[in-house]
Scaffold this motif. Structure first.
Motif, PDB file in Angstrom:
ATOM      1  N   MET A   1       0.900  -1.196  -0.133  1.00  0.00           N
ATOM      2  CA  MET A   1      -0.036   0.150   0.026  1.00  0.00           C
ATOM      3  C   MET A   1       0.800   1.266   0.038  1.00  0.00           C
ATOM      4  O   MET A   1       0.219   2.104  -0.497  1.00  0.00           O
ATOM      5  N   ILE A   2       1.985   1.223   0.451  1.00  0.00           N
ATOM      6  CA  ILE A   2       3.002   2.426   0.652  1.00  0.00           C
ATOM      7  C   ILE A   2       3.114   2.938  -0.553  1.00  0.00           C
ATOM      8  O   ILE A   2       3.124   4.306  -1.005  1.00  0.00           O
ATOM      9  N   ASP A   3       3.394   2.186  -1.792  1.00  0.00           N
ATOM     10  CA  ASP A   3       3.493   2.568  -3.128  1.00  0.00           C
ATOM     11  C   ASP A   3       2.450   3.426  -3.636  1.00  0.00           C
ATOM     12  O   ASP A   3       2.651   4.509  -4.197  1.00  0.00           O
ATOM     13  N   LYS A   4       1.238   2.656  -3.325  1.00  0.00           N
ATOM     14  CA  LYS A   4      -0.154   3.452  -3.781  1.00  0.00           C
ATOM     15  C   LYS A   4      -0.241   4.650  -3.204  1.00  0.00           C
ATOM     16  O   LYS A   4      -0.694   5.733  -3.641  1.00  0.00           O
ATOM     17  N   LEU A   5      -0.030   4.788  -1.790  1.00  0.00           N
ATOM     18  CA  LEU A   5      -0.068   6.200  -1.247  1.00  0.00           C
ATOM     19  C   LEU A   5       1.249   6.973  -1.632  1.00  0.00           C
ATOM     20  O   LEU A   5       0.881   8.331  -1.905  1.00  0.00           O
ATOM     21  N   GLU A   6       2.065   6.738  -2.208  1.00  0.00           N
ATOM     22  CA  GLU A   6       3.401   7.540  -2.669  1.00  0.00           C
ATOM     23  C   GLU A   6       2.553   7.993  -3.741  1.00  0.00           C
ATOM     24  O   GLU A   6       2.833   9.437  -4.404  1.00  0.00           O
ATOM     25  N   MET A   7       2.029   7.228  -4.768  1.00  0.00           N
ATOM     26  CA  MET A   7       1.453   7.759  -6.256  1.00  0.00           C
ATOM     27  C   MET A   7       0.342   8.738  -5.827  1.00  0.00           C
ATOM     28  O   MET A   7       0.198   9.611  -6.411  1.00  0.00           O
ATOM     29  N   PHE A   8      -0.353   8.510  -4.770  1.00  0.00           N
ATOM     30  CA  PHE A   8      -1.661   9.507  -4.428  1.00  0.00           C
ATOM     31  C   PHE A   8      -0.909  10.633  -4.085  1.00  0.00           C
ATOM     32  O   PHE A   8      -1.629  11.722  -4.545  1.00  0.00           O
ATOM     33  N   ILE A   9       0.078  10.784  -3.335  1.00  0.00           N
ATOM     34  CA  ILE A   9       0.775  12.027  -3.011  1.00  0.00           C
ATOM     35  C   ILE A   9       1.008  12.735  -4.041  1.00  0.00           C
ATOM     36  O   ILE A   9       0.897  14.029  -4.156  1.00  0.00           O
ATOM     37  N   ALA A  10       1.810  12.095  -5.048  1.00  0.00           N
ATOM     38  CA  ALA A  10       2.338  12.596  -6.154  1.00  0.00           C
ATOM     39  C   ALA A  10       1.190  13.344  -6.946  1.00  0.00           C
ATOM     40  O   ALA A  10       1.421  14.317  -7.598  1.00  0.00           O
ATOM     41  N   LEU A  11      -0.075  12.612  -7.043  1.00  0.00           N
ATOM     42  CA  LEU A  11      -1.021  13.143  -7.697  1.00  0.00           C
ATOM     43  C   LEU A  11      -1.579  14.311  -7.359  1.00  0.00           C
ATOM     44  O   LEU A  11      -2.056  15.311  -8.033  1.00  0.00           O
ATOM     45  N   ALA A  12      -1.988  14.330  -5.965  1.00  0.00           N
ATOM     46  CA  ALA A  12      -2.312  15.532  -5.240  1.00  0.00           C
ATOM     47  C   ALA A  12      -1.434  16.521  -5.313  1.00  0.00           C
ATOM     48  O   ALA A  12      -1.676  17.834  -5.491  1.00  0.00           O
ATOM     49  N   ARG A  13      -0.129  16.310  -5.543  1.00  0.00           N
ATOM     50  CA  ARG A  13       0.787  17.562  -5.798  1.00  0.00           C
ATOM     51  C   ARG A  13       0.899  17.904  -7.167  1.00  0.00           C
ATOM     52  O   ARG A  13       0.748  19.348  -7.380  1.00  0.00           O
ATOM     53  N   GLU A  14       1.048  17.297  -7.920  1.00  0.00           N
ATOM     54  CA  GLU A  14       1.079  17.567  -9.531  1.00  0.00           C
ATOM     55  C   GLU A  14      -0.398  18.019 -10.047  1.00  0.00           C
ATOM     56  O   GLU A  14      -0.447  18.849 -11.186  1.00  0.00           O
ATOM     57  N   ARG A  15      -1.337  17.331  -9.696  1.00  0.00           N
ATOM     58  CA  ARG A  15      -2.843  17.582 -10.155  1.00  0.00           C
ATOM     59  C   ARG A  15      -2.656  17.311 -11.613  1.00  0.00           C
ATOM     60  O   ARG A  15      -3.733  18.013 -12.328  1.00  0.00           O
ATOM     61  N   HIS A  16      -2.172  16.214 -12.013  1.00  0.00           N
ATOM     62  CA  HIS A  16      -2.309  15.987 -13.228  1.00  0.00           C
ATOM     63  C   HIS A  16      -1.649  14.611 -13.465  1.00  0.00           C
ATOM     64  O   HIS A  16      -0.568  13.978 -12.842  1.00  0.00           O
ATOM     65  N   PHE A  17      -2.524  13.666 -14.126  1.00  0.00           N
ATOM     66  CA  PHE A  17      -1.942  12.223 -13.864  1.00  0.00           C
ATOM     67  C   PHE A  17      -0.997  11.916 -14.720  1.00  0.00           C
ATOM     68  O   PHE A  17       0.082  11.164 -14.007  1.00  0.00           O
ATOM     69  N   GLY A  18      -0.480  12.539 -15.637  1.00  0.00           N
ATOM     70  CA  GLY A  18       0.622  12.353 -16.663  1.00  0.00           C
ATOM     71  C   GLY A  18       1.962  12.809 -15.821  1.00  0.00           C
ATOM     72  O   GLY A  18       2.981  12.171 -15.768  1.00  0.00           O
ATOM     73  N   ARG A  19       2.033  13.900 -15.233  1.00  0.00           N
ATOM     74  CA  ARG A  19       2.952  14.289 -14.353  1.00  0.00           C
ATOM     75  C   ARG A  19       3.422  13.874 -13.289  1.00  0.00           C
ATOM     76  O   ARG A  19       4.405  13.647 -12.889  1.00  0.00           O
ATOM     77  N   ALA A  20       2.292  13.419 -12.638  1.00  0.00           N
ATOM     78  CA  ALA A  20       2.427  12.349 -11.317  1.00  0.00           C
ATOM     79  C   ALA A  20       3.012  11.090 -11.444  1.00  0.00           C
ATOM     80  O   ALA A  20       3.859  10.663 -10.855  1.00  0.00           O
ATOM     81  N   ALA A  21       2.629  10.583 -12.839  1.00  0.00           N
ATOM     82  CA  ALA A  21       3.365   9.282 -13.192  1.00  0.00           C
ATOM     83  C   ALA A  21       4.798   9.540 -13.445  1.00  0.00           C
ATOM     84  O   ALA A  21       5.618   8.680 -13.151  1.00  0.00           O
ATOM     85  N   GLU A  22       5.156  10.491 -14.349  1.00  0.00           N
ATOM     86  CA  GLU A  22       6.398  10.895 -14.363  1.00  0.00           C
ATOM     87  C   GLU A  22       7.445  11.047 -13.191  1.00  0.00           C
ATOM     88  O   GLU A  22       8.307  10.688 -13.173  1.00  0.00           O
ATOM     89  N   ALA A  23       6.716  11.791 -12.164  1.00  0.00           N
ATOM     90  CA  ALA A  23       7.482  12.116 -10.965  1.00  0.00           C
ATOM     91  C   ALA A  23       7.677  10.548 -10.300  1.00  0.00           C
ATOM     92  O   ALA A  23       8.679  10.495  -9.607  1.00  0.00           O
ATOM     93  N   CYS A  24       6.759   9.584 -10.333  1.00  0.00           N
ATOM     94  CA  CYS A  24       7.052   8.345  -9.724  1.00  0.00           C
ATOM     95  C   CYS A  24       7.650   7.256 -10.727  1.00  0.00           C
ATOM     96  O   CYS A  24       7.935   6.355  -9.958  1.00  0.00           O
ATOM     97  N   GLY A  25       7.736   7.738 -11.877  1.00  0.00           N
ATOM     98  CA  GLY A  25       8.791   6.823 -12.626  1.00  0.00           C
ATOM     99  C   GLY A  25       8.018   5.732 -13.146  1.00  0.00           C
ATOM    100  O   GLY A  25       8.567   4.794 -13.575  1.00  0.00           O
ATOM    101  N   VAL A  26       6.751   6.149 -13.114  1.00  0.00           N
ATOM    102  CA  VAL A  26       5.916   4.821 -13.858  1.00  0.00           C
ATOM    103  C   VAL A  26       5.051   5.329 -14.906  1.00  0.00           C
ATOM    104  O   VAL A  26       4.865   6.492 -15.379  1.00  0.00           O
ATOM    105  N   ALA A  27       4.395   4.431 -15.637  1.00  0.00           N
ATOM    106  CA  ALA A  27       3.509   4.670 -16.700  1.00  0.00           C
ATOM    107  C   ALA A  27       2.408   5.609 -16.264  1.00  0.00           C
ATOM    108  O   ALA A  27       1.820   4.990 -15.022  1.00  0.00           O
ATOM    109  N   GLN A  28       1.693   6.249 -17.057  1.00  0.00           N
ATOM    110  CA  GLN A  28       0.092   6.845 -16.439  1.00  0.00           C
ATOM    111  C   GLN A  28      -0.858   5.820 -16.217  1.00  0.00           C
ATOM    112  O   GLN A  28      -1.599   5.898 -15.200  1.00  0.00           O
ATOM    113  N   PRO A  29      -0.982   4.788 -17.112  1.00  0.00           N
ATOM    114  CA  PRO A  29      -1.909   3.716 -16.722  1.00  0.00           C
ATOM    115  C   PRO A  29      -1.590   2.876 -15.481  1.00  0.00           C
ATOM    116  O   PRO A  29      -2.596   2.663 -14.319  1.00  0.00           O
ATOM    117  N   THR A  30      -0.312   2.954 -15.181  1.00  0.00           N
ATOM    118  CA  THR A  30       0.203   2.181 -13.973  1.00  0.00           C
ATOM    119  C   THR A  30      -0.407   2.895 -12.608  1.00  0.00           C
ATOM    120  O   THR A  30      -0.968   2.584 -11.652  1.00  0.00           O
TER     121      THR A  30
END
Length: 296
Positions: A1-30
């Motif tokens: 769950m920690i990885d999912k929470l990290e991605m959720f934090i990134a999404l809240a910060r970036e306010r954009h799925f693509g930028r959040a995925a890039e910040a987390c080093g994963v593909a947007q669908p992931t």
């Protein structure tokens, strides 16, 4: 769950799925799949969705508070175990106000001398961005003003008192008094930092006290841009003494004390109020305390 929470934090910060995925080093669908899995696990909708990110639901905002705490504690645990296993190592990200960037090496150089396996990343940001970055876990710590605007509940260590100088070229027309009042500064052609910078808000505050608020013809969020304009001889600027002296020492510029009154503001290290801090952050706070100067 920690990885999912990290991605959720990134999404809240970036306010954009693509930028959040890039910040987390994963593909947007992931990332999108991880957010949906997190929603399924928690049984609530976290994100308003449309053709693009539309914000957090009320439940999402509450989960974000928990996510930051949980992820912060998980990072601290990992860092402490790594430190116990192999000594102090890892990454440290610092947000630093632009006027303090030339002085940050006073802290980082002795810190890295003691802890050479740590990698430090330094980013120039406004005071508001530093607070937001610490809250969102983008920054481990920041160097910013301590006493001019509310900081909230943070750990803080004063580093130095910032006083102010008028910076100008050698031939810039000024009275031969050795110092200037804020009222005199207000009448000069000025280039200043932009209004989103706390240094500019401080300068505005003191100039407004003279009844002649600042009206600069050039504004920038870069201190180097201000120095470049000052060196043309057409403008002067108001900058912290330590920064002004750094350039005035070359003989190409003058740094003139501003008095009537002479004012100062505390600059220091801040970090999220959390116990225990990570081993790296604990070491940085100890290094800052060794550097601490008395106010005034």
């Amino acid at each position: 769950m920690i990885d999912k929470l990290e991605m959720f934090i990134a999404l809240a910060r970036e306010r954009h799925f693509g930028r959040a995925a890039e910040a987390c080093g994963v593909a947007q669908p992931t990332l999108s799949s991880a957010i949906r899995q997190l929603e399924d696990q928690l049984g609530v909708q976290l994100v308003f969705r449309g053709s693009r990110f539309q914000g957090l639901t009320p439940e999402g905002a509450r989960v974000l508070d928990w996510a930051r705490r949980i992820v912060g504690d998980a990072r601290a645990l990992r860092d402490e175990m790594r430190s116990a296993r192999s000594g102090l190592s890892g990454n440290l990200t610092l947000g630093v106000i632009p006027t303090a960037v030339p002085m940050v090496a006073d802290l980082t150089a002795p810190f890295l001398e003691r802890h050479p396996a740590v990698h430090v990343r330094i980013l120039s940001r406004t005071s508001t961005e530093i607070l937001s970055g610490i809250e969102s876990l983008e920054f481990d710590a920041g160097i910013t003003y301590l006493d001019n605007e509310p900081l909230g509940r943070v750990t803080q260590v004063p580093l130095y008192a910032e006083s102010y100088r008028l910076v100008c070229g050698p031939a810039f027309p000024l009275p031969e008094t050795g110092s200037l009042g804020w009222d005199e500064v207000a009448r000069l052609p000025l280039c200043l930092l932009t209004a989103d910078m706390q240094n500019r808000r401080i300068v505005n505050q003191h100039l407004a006290g003279t009844g002649a608020p600042a009206s600069p013809s050039v504004e920038s969020n870069s201190t180097l841009t201000l120095f470049a304009h000052v060196m043309t001889g057409r403008w002067a600027s108001v900058l912290p003494k330590k920064l002004a002296d750094l350039f005035a020492g070359t003989g190409r510029l003058r740094a003139i004390p501003i008095v009537g009154p002479e004012v100062s503001h505390q600059v220091g290290l801040i970090a999220a109020y959390r116990e225990p801090h990570t081993p790296i952050l604990t070491a940085l706070i100890e290094a800052a305390r060794r550097l601490e100067e008395p106010a005034g």
